[in-house]
Scaffold this motif. Structure first.
Motif, PDB file in Angstrom:
ATOM      1  N   ASP A  23       0.835  -1.197   0.000  1.00 25.15           N
ATOM      2  CA  ASP A  23       0.000   0.000   0.000  1.00 25.15           C
ATOM      3  C   ASP A  23       0.872   1.251   0.000  1.00 25.15           C
ATOM      4  OD1 ASP A  23      -2.573  -1.080  -0.018  1.00 25.15           O
ATOM      5  OD2 ASP A  23      -2.538  -1.414   2.145  1.00 25.15           O
ATOM      6  N   LEU A  24       0.334   2.314  -0.569  1.00 25.50           N
ATOM      7  CA  LEU A  24       0.973   3.627  -0.549  1.00 25.50           C
ATOM      8  C   LEU A  24       0.133   4.529   0.350  1.00 25.50           C
ATOM      9  CD1 LEU A  24       1.574   3.902  -4.392  1.00 25.50           C
ATOM     10  CD2 LEU A  24       3.192   3.061  -2.669  1.00 25.50           C
ATOM     11  N   ILE A  25       0.744   5.170   1.325  1.00 23.15           N
ATOM     12  CA  ILE A  25       0.014   5.981   2.307  1.00 23.15           C
ATOM     13  C   ILE A  25       0.614   7.378   2.358  1.00 23.15           C
ATOM     14  CG2 ILE A  25      -0.607   6.230   4.744  1.00 23.15           C
ATOM     15  CD1 ILE A  25      -0.699   3.300   5.041  1.00 23.15           C
ATOM     16  N   ALA A  26      -0.256   8.401   2.381  1.00 21.94           N
ATOM     17  CA  ALA A  26       0.206   9.786   2.369  1.00 21.94           C
ATOM     18  C   ALA A  26      -0.162  10.508   3.657  1.00 21.94           C
ATOM     19  CB  ALA A  26      -0.390  10.530   1.182  1.00 21.94           C
ATOM     20  N   ILE A  27       0.824  11.172   4.245  1.00 28.47           N
ATOM     21  CA  ILE A  27       0.575  12.135   5.312  1.00 28.47           C
ATOM     22  C   ILE A  27       0.671  13.505   4.650  1.00 28.47           C
ATOM     23  CG2 ILE A  27       1.379  13.084   7.503  1.00 28.47           C
ATOM     24  CD1 ILE A  27       2.741  10.359   7.988  1.00 28.47           C
ATOM     25  N   VAL A  28      -0.471  14.126   4.415  1.00 29.08           N
ATOM     26  CA  VAL A  28      -0.517  15.431   3.762  1.00 29.08           C
ATOM     27  C   VAL A  28      -0.728  16.466   4.862  1.00 29.08           C
ATOM     28  CG1 VAL A  28      -1.554  16.833   1.962  1.00 29.08           C
ATOM     29  CG2 VAL A  28      -1.561  14.335   1.754  1.00 29.08           C
ATOM     30  N   ALA A  29       0.277  17.312   5.082  1.00 27.72           N
ATOM     31  CA  ALA A  29       0.248  18.253   6.201  1.00 27.72           C
ATOM     32  C   ALA A  29       0.178  19.691   5.716  1.00 27.72           C
ATOM     33  CB  ALA A  29       1.481  18.060   7.080  1.00 27.72           C
ATOM     34  N   LEU A  59       6.294   4.623  -7.655  1.00 29.49           N
ATOM     35  CA  LEU A  59       5.648   4.695  -6.346  1.00 29.49           C
ATOM     36  C   LEU A  59       5.032   6.073  -6.120  1.00 29.49           C
ATOM     37  CD1 LEU A  59       8.360   2.880  -4.185  1.00 29.49           C
ATOM     38  CD2 LEU A  59       6.104   1.986  -4.778  1.00 29.49           C
ATOM     39  N   GLN A  60       5.784   7.127  -6.425  1.00 26.34           N
ATOM     40  CA  GLN A  60       5.278   8.481  -6.207  1.00 26.34           C
ATOM     41  C   GLN A  60       4.082   8.788  -7.087  1.00 26.34           C
ATOM     42  OE1 GLN A  60       7.671  11.916  -5.961  1.00 26.34           O
ATOM     43  NE2 GLN A  60       9.175  11.048  -4.559  1.00 26.34           N
ATOM     44  N   SER A  61       4.136   8.370  -8.354  1.00 25.41           N
ATOM     45  CA  SER A  61       2.996   8.654  -9.232  1.00 25.41           C
ATOM     46  C   SER A  61       1.758   7.897  -8.763  1.00 25.41           C
ATOM     47  CB  SER A  61       3.334   8.285 -10.680  1.00 25.41           C
ATOM     48  OG  SER A  61       3.507   6.882 -10.828  1.00 25.41           O
ATOM     49  N   GLY A  62       1.953   6.667  -8.260  1.00 25.44           N
ATOM     50  CA  GLY A  62       0.830   5.914  -7.710  1.00 25.44           C
ATOM     51  C   GLY A  62       0.223   6.613  -6.516  1.00 25.44           C
ATOM     52  N   LEU A  63       1.074   7.116  -5.624  1.00 28.45           N
ATOM     53  CA  LEU A  63       0.584   7.837  -4.451  1.00 28.45           C
ATOM     54  C   LEU A  63      -0.178   9.089  -4.858  1.00 28.45           C
ATOM     55  CD1 LEU A  63       0.911   7.912  -1.211  1.00 28.45           C
ATOM     56  CD2 LEU A  63       2.506   9.760  -1.706  1.00 28.45           C
ATOM     57  N   ARG A  64       0.392   9.862  -5.785  1.00 33.76           N
ATOM     58  CA  ARG A  64      -0.275  11.084  -6.228  1.00 33.76           C
ATOM     59  C   ARG A  64      -1.635  10.765  -6.831  1.00 33.76           C
ATOM     60  NH1 ARG A  64       3.156  15.533  -6.379  1.00 33.76           N
ATOM     61  NH2 ARG A  64       5.363  15.044  -6.033  1.00 33.76           N
ATOM     62  N   ASP A  65      -1.725   9.682  -7.598  1.00 32.43           N
ATOM     63  CA  ASP A  65      -3.007   9.290  -8.192  1.00 32.43           C
ATOM     64  C   ASP A  65      -4.045   8.990  -7.118  1.00 32.43           C
ATOM     65  OD1 ASP A  65      -2.005   9.585 -10.730  1.00 32.43           O
ATOM     66  OD2 ASP A  65      -1.680   7.438 -11.078  1.00 32.43           O
ATOM     67  N   TRP A  66      -3.652   8.200  -6.097  1.00 32.85           N
ATOM     68  CA  TRP A  66      -4.603   7.834  -5.056  1.00 32.85           C
ATOM     69  C   TRP A  66      -5.068   9.043  -4.252  1.00 32.85           C
ATOM     70  CZ3 TRP A  66      -7.417   3.930  -5.454  1.00 32.85           C
ATOM     71  CH2 TRP A  66      -6.950   2.689  -5.918  1.00 32.85           C
ATOM     72  N   VAL A  67      -4.129   9.919  -3.899  1.00 29.78           N
ATOM     73  CA  VAL A  67      -4.498  11.092  -3.095  1.00 29.78           C
ATOM     74  C   VAL A  67      -5.449  11.985  -3.875  1.00 29.78           C
ATOM     75  CG1 VAL A  67      -3.639  13.198  -2.011  1.00 29.78           C
ATOM     76  CG2 VAL A  67      -2.410  11.045  -1.691  1.00 29.78           C
ATOM     77  N   ILE A  78       6.896  16.392  -1.746  1.00 26.05           N
ATOM     78  CA  ILE A  78       6.674  15.043  -1.236  1.00 26.05           C
ATOM     79  C   ILE A  78       8.011  14.359  -1.025  1.00 26.05           C
ATOM     80  CG2 ILE A  78       6.420  14.137  -3.587  1.00 26.05           C
ATOM     81  CD1 ILE A  78       4.501  12.071  -2.528  1.00 26.05           C
ATOM     82  N   GLU A  79       8.104  13.563   0.036  1.00 30.07           N
ATOM     83  CA  GLU A  79       9.310  12.768   0.282  1.00 30.07           C
ATOM     84  C   GLU A  79       8.904  11.447   0.915  1.00 30.07           C
ATOM     85  OE1 GLU A  79      11.445  13.501   4.323  1.00 30.07           O
ATOM     86  OE2 GLU A  79      11.134  15.490   3.447  1.00 30.07           O
ATOM     87  N   GLN A  80       9.664  10.393   0.588  1.00 33.15           N
ATOM     88  CA  GLN A  80       9.365   9.091   1.179  1.00 33.15           C
ATOM     89  C   GLN A  80       9.709   9.118   2.654  1.00 33.15           C
ATOM     90  OE1 GLN A  80      10.408   5.700  -1.183  1.00 33.15           O
ATOM     91  NE2 GLN A  80      10.537   4.335   0.575  1.00 33.15           N
ATOM     92  N   LEU A  81       8.831   8.533   3.460  1.00 28.52           N
ATOM     93  CA  LEU A  81       8.970   8.613   4.906  1.00 28.52           C
ATOM     94  C   LEU A  81       9.528   7.326   5.498  1.00 28.52           C
ATOM     95  CD1 LEU A  81       8.426  10.254   7.505  1.00 28.52           C
ATOM     96  CD2 LEU A  81       6.100   9.318   7.493  1.00 28.52           C
ATOM     97  N   TYR A  82       8.771   6.245   5.390  1.00 28.97           N
ATOM     98  CA  TYR A  82       9.160   5.009   6.056  1.00 28.97           C
ATOM     99  C   TYR A  82       8.360   3.865   5.438  1.00 28.97           C
ATOM    100  CZ  TYR A  82      10.562   1.980   9.979  1.00 28.97           C
ATOM    101  OH  TYR A  82      11.095   0.980  10.742  1.00 28.97           O
ATOM    102  N   THR A  83       8.937   2.678   5.497  1.00 25.66           N
ATOM    103  CA  THR A  83       8.238   1.482   5.037  1.00 25.66           C
ATOM    104  C   THR A  83       7.864   0.637   6.244  1.00 25.66           C
ATOM    105  OG1 THR A  83       9.397   1.450   2.912  1.00 25.66           O
ATOM    106  CG2 THR A  83       8.379  -0.607   3.630  1.00 25.66           C
ATOM    107  N   PHE A  84       6.577   0.385   6.409  1.00 25.39           N
ATOM    108  CA  PHE A  84       6.066  -0.403   7.531  1.00 25.39           C
ATOM    109  C   PHE A  84       5.782  -1.823   7.041  1.00 25.39           C
ATOM    110  CE2 PHE A  84       5.177   3.978   8.395  1.00 25.39           C
ATOM    111  CZ  PHE A  84       5.398   4.130   9.763  1.00 25.39           C
ATOM    112  N   ALA A  85       6.474  -2.800   7.623  1.00 21.52           N
ATOM    113  CA  ALA A  85       6.301  -4.181   7.166  1.00 21.52           C
ATOM    114  C   ALA A  85       6.248  -5.169   8.321  1.00 21.52           C
ATOM    115  CB  ALA A  85       7.442  -4.551   6.210  1.00 21.52           C
ATOM    116  N   TYR A 103       4.560   8.330   2.758  1.00 17.10           N
ATOM    117  CA  TYR A 103       5.158   9.551   2.231  1.00 17.10           C
ATOM    118  C   TYR A 103       4.667  10.738   3.039  1.00 17.10           C
ATOM    119  CZ  TYR A 103       6.808   7.094  -1.925  1.00 17.10           C
ATOM    120  OH  TYR A 103       7.469   6.234  -2.778  1.00 17.10           O
ATOM    121  N   LEU A 104       5.523  11.744   3.141  1.00 14.48           N
ATOM    122  CA  LEU A 104       5.172  13.004   3.787  1.00 14.48           C
ATOM    123  C   LEU A 104       5.033  14.065   2.709  1.00 14.48           C
ATOM    124  CD1 LEU A 104       4.824  14.760   6.349  1.00 14.48           C
ATOM    125  CD2 LEU A 104       7.316  15.077   6.334  1.00 14.48           C
ATOM    126  N   ALA A 105       3.873  14.703   2.656  1.00 10.06           N
ATOM    127  CA  ALA A 105       3.607  15.754   1.668  1.00 10.06           C
ATOM    128  C   ALA A 105       3.240  17.036   2.399  1.00 10.06           C
ATOM    129  CB  ALA A 105       2.471  15.332   0.730  1.00 10.06           C
TER     130      ALA A 105
END
Length: 320
Positions: A23-29, A59-67, A78-85, A103-105
């Motif tokens: 999954d791609l997850i965005a923190i938009v602040a 990955l970034q284009s996928g995230l932008r599409d979902w948001v 936007i910058e990659q933040l962390y991978t949770f696994a 990602y942090l946006a």
């Protein structure tokens, strides 16, 4: 024999791929009206997210599409933040590894728009113990004795000492200073001690005003990671300007940094640091929105990024 081995390896790869969900997850602040806000979707306080699909170019284009699909809000910085696994992540189905790439946006105040699909919410609604701008928050005074009780309930002396030390460092008791960057450690400690709803121990969870609003799955843990990253980064990189309008007063800049850090800053020290680092330049215009006499308007000096490595807007000593 060689053909059989190849077929076996292919089968294993296929089975492994089927069991992994990415999954791609965005923190938009953003910071609006002196309050740090995060973009959420739905009625259950979720961060914008979606699966990484074969059709996504990156990955970034996928995230932008979902948001954009889920919120109608295009992303800027936007910058990659962390991978949770983690194997035992909240919401992970049995025999499936859920991997979330976060990602942090950052968004400027003048780009924040209302939407029926999404909501801008103060991140202190999820972490009420993190906002120290008006003094020690009530939530902290309630959580500290509960954490001490949790530490004392440990089965042996070494574990009791270890828990007490971790809690004291994270939540600033036993005479220790408050460290605004330990947002994630504080949330994880509250989860471990059963003091947040996501831990599944509702009988021990204080009210939402103390323990904060819950989020879907482990989204609050992901948000805590983003807050900690941003609080750390504003000290050595000028990312705070990604949240500012093109022109601003020095007081507006200070209030934005204070909102992010959850603490007050000494005004003369802050202005001296900004001027010494030559981060801003005057526009020759003034603002009448200060409630008093007109204040000078400034803009970020983008050339400073090419001239040298910037120290960032370091947080000076807090006001007494």
């Amino acid at each position: 024999m060689r053909n059989t081995g190849t077929k076996s390896r292919k089968t294993t790869v296929a089975r492994t791929a089927h069991d992994i969900n990415v999954d791609l997850i965005a923190i938009v602040a953003a910071v609006t009206d002196g309050e740090p806000r995060v973009l959420t979707i739905g009625q259950r306080d979720a961060l914008p997210s979606g699966p990484f699909e074969f059709s996504h170019r990156s990955l970034q284009s996928g995230l932008r599409d979902w948001v954009e699909q889920q919120t109608g809000h295009p992303l800027g910085y936007i910058e990659q933040l962390y991978t949770f696994a983690d194997r035992d992540r909240i919401g992970a189905r049995r025999k499936q590894r859920n991997i979330s790439i976060s990602y942090l946006a950052l968004t400027r105040q003048d780009a924040v728009t209302a939407s029926r699909k999404s909501h801008w919410k103060s991140w202190y609604a999820y972490f009420p113990w993190e906002d120290h701008r008006s003094g020690t928050p009530d939530a902290l005074g309630i959580l500290q004795p509960r954490l001490i009780a949790w530490a004392q309930a440990a089965s042996d002396a070494s574990l009791r000492r270890e828990r007490r030390q971790r809690a004291a460092i994270a939540f600033a008791f036993d005479g220790r200073p408050w460290n605004e960057e330990l947002t994630l450690q504080r949330y994880e400690l509250l989860y471990e001690s059963g003091l947040v709803e996501e831990a599944g121990t509702r009988e021990t969870v204080p009210t939402a005003n103390t323990s904060g609003k819950a989020m879907v799955g482990d989204h609050r843990r992901i948000l805590a990671t983003g807050i900690a990253r941003l609080r750390s980064k504003i000290k050595y990189r000028p990312v705070v300007f990604e949240l500012m309008r093109p022109t601003f007063t020095l007081l507006q800049l200070q209030r934005t940094v204070e909102a992010l850090a959850g603490r007050l800053i000494n005004k003369p020290n802050f202005r001296r640091l900004v001027e010494q680092q030559e981060l801003v330049e005057e526009t020759g215009q003034t603002s009448l929105d200060t409630g008093g006499r007109p204040a000078k308007l400034y803009r970020f000096r983008h050339a400073v990024l090419d001239e040298r490595s910037v120290a960032g807007t370091k947080l000076p000593v807090t006001r007494a």
